[in-house]
Design a protein around this motif. Structure first.
Motif, PDB file in Angstrom:
ATOM      1  N   ILE A  45       0.863  -1.182   0.000  1.00 39.80           N
ATOM      2  CA  ILE A  45       0.000   0.000   0.000  1.00 39.80           C
ATOM      3  C   ILE A  45       0.900   1.232   0.000  1.00 39.80           C
ATOM      4  CG2 ILE A  45      -1.677   1.335   1.343  1.00 39.80           C
ATOM      5  CD1 ILE A  45      -2.880  -1.167   0.176  1.00 39.80           C
ATOM      6  N   PRO A  46       0.745   2.117  -0.986  1.00 37.60           N
ATOM      7  CA  PRO A  46       1.594   3.320  -1.013  1.00 37.60           C
ATOM      8  C   PRO A  46       1.257   4.244   0.148  1.00 37.60           C
ATOM      9  CG  PRO A  46      -0.051   3.394  -2.759  1.00 37.60           C
ATOM     10  CD  PRO A  46      -0.185   2.056  -2.104  1.00 37.60           C
ATOM     11  N   LYS A  47       2.268   4.944   0.639  1.00 37.64           N
ATOM     12  CA  LYS A  47       2.026   5.903   1.712  1.00 37.64           C
ATOM     13  C   LYS A  47       1.194   7.078   1.206  1.00 37.64           C
ATOM     14  CE  LYS A  47       5.554   5.987   5.129  1.00 37.64           C
ATOM     15  NZ  LYS A  47       4.775   6.134   6.185  1.00 37.64           N
ATOM     16  N   GLN A  48       1.572   7.605   0.080  1.00 36.79           N
ATOM     17  CA  GLN A  48       0.891   8.763  -0.479  1.00 36.79           C
ATOM     18  C   GLN A  48      -0.105   8.310  -1.541  1.00 36.79           C
ATOM     19  OE1 GLN A  48       1.452  12.062   0.545  1.00 36.79           O
ATOM     20  NE2 GLN A  48       2.617  11.069   2.166  1.00 36.79           N
ATOM     21  N   VAL A  49      -1.358   8.702  -1.362  1.00 34.60           N
ATOM     22  CA  VAL A  49      -2.409   8.383  -2.330  1.00 34.60           C
ATOM     23  C   VAL A  49      -3.184   9.664  -2.637  1.00 34.60           C
ATOM     24  CG1 VAL A  49      -2.636   5.971  -1.581  1.00 34.60           C
ATOM     25  CG2 VAL A  49      -4.068   7.725  -0.539  1.00 34.60           C
ATOM     26  N   TYR A  50      -3.953   9.622  -3.701  1.00 37.75           N
ATOM     27  CA  TYR A  50      -4.815  10.745  -4.069  1.00 37.75           C
ATOM     28  C   TYR A  50      -6.263  10.361  -3.812  1.00 37.75           C
ATOM     29  CZ  TYR A  50      -0.921  13.059  -6.357  1.00 37.75           C
ATOM     30  OH  TYR A  50       0.272  13.679  -6.607  1.00 37.75           O
ATOM     31  N   GLY A  51      -7.003  11.274  -3.210  1.00 41.26           N
ATOM     32  CA  GLY A  51      -8.411  11.036  -2.957  1.00 41.26           C
ATOM     33  C   GLY A  51      -8.955  12.103  -2.037  1.00 41.26           C
ATOM     34  N   ASP A  52     -10.191  11.959  -1.646  1.00 33.27           N
ATOM     35  CA  ASP A  52     -10.823  12.875  -0.706  1.00 33.27           C
ATOM     36  C   ASP A  52     -10.620  12.291   0.691  1.00 33.27           C
ATOM     37  OD1 ASP A  52     -12.605  14.332   0.935  1.00 33.27           O
ATOM     38  OD2 ASP A  52     -13.842  14.815  -0.803  1.00 33.27           O
ATOM     39  N   SER A  53      -9.587  12.758   1.363  1.00 31.92           N
ATOM     40  CA  SER A  53      -9.199  12.158   2.641  1.00 31.92           C
ATOM     41  C   SER A  53     -10.303  12.244   3.693  1.00 31.92           C
ATOM     42  CB  SER A  53      -7.915  12.793   3.171  1.00 31.92           C
ATOM     43  OG  SER A  53      -8.107  14.165   3.436  1.00 31.92           O
TER      44      SER A  53
END
Length: 89
Positions: A45-53
Motif C-alpha cells: 500500500i503506497p504511503k501517499q495516495v490521491y483522494g478525498d481524505s
C-alpha cells in the motif's frame, strides 16, 4: 435540470497515517470490550495516495463504528490491501 452531485476534494494524503490514527482511536474505544480488534495493512500500500481524505476517513469511521457496535463477541478485522481492477470495454 439540476443534479445533486457529491463533491470530492481530491488531494494527496498519507493513507498509512490515517489508518494508524483510526486504529489507535478504536483500540482506545475498545479497551474494555470483549471484542478483539485485528488489523493489517499490506506492505504494497503506497504511503501517499490521491483522494478525498475526509470522505475516506468518514467512511472508515462509519464502517468500524458499526462493526464494533454490532459485534458482541469475537473480533473485528480491518484489512487494507490493493485490489487489481481490470477494465474491459
Amino acid at each position: 435540470m439540476q443534479t445533486d452531485m457529491l463533491q470530492a476534494d481530491i488531494e494527496k494524503f498519507d493513507l498509512h497515517i490515517m489508518i494508524r490514527n483510526l486504529i489507535r482511536m478504536y483500540q482506545i474505544k475498545n479497551e474494555n470490550n470483549a471484542v478483539d480488534f485485528i488489523y493489517r495493512i499490506d506492505k504494497d500500500i503506497p504511503k501517499q495516495v490521491y483522494g478525498d481524505s475526509s470522505k475516506i476517513q468518514q467512511i472508515l469511521i462509519n464502517l468500524l463504528g458499526n462493526a464494533f457496535k454490532f459485534t458482541y463477541e469475537g473480533r473485528v478485522n480491518l484489512t487494507v490491501k490493493n485490489l487489481k481492477i481490470i477494465w474491459t470495454t
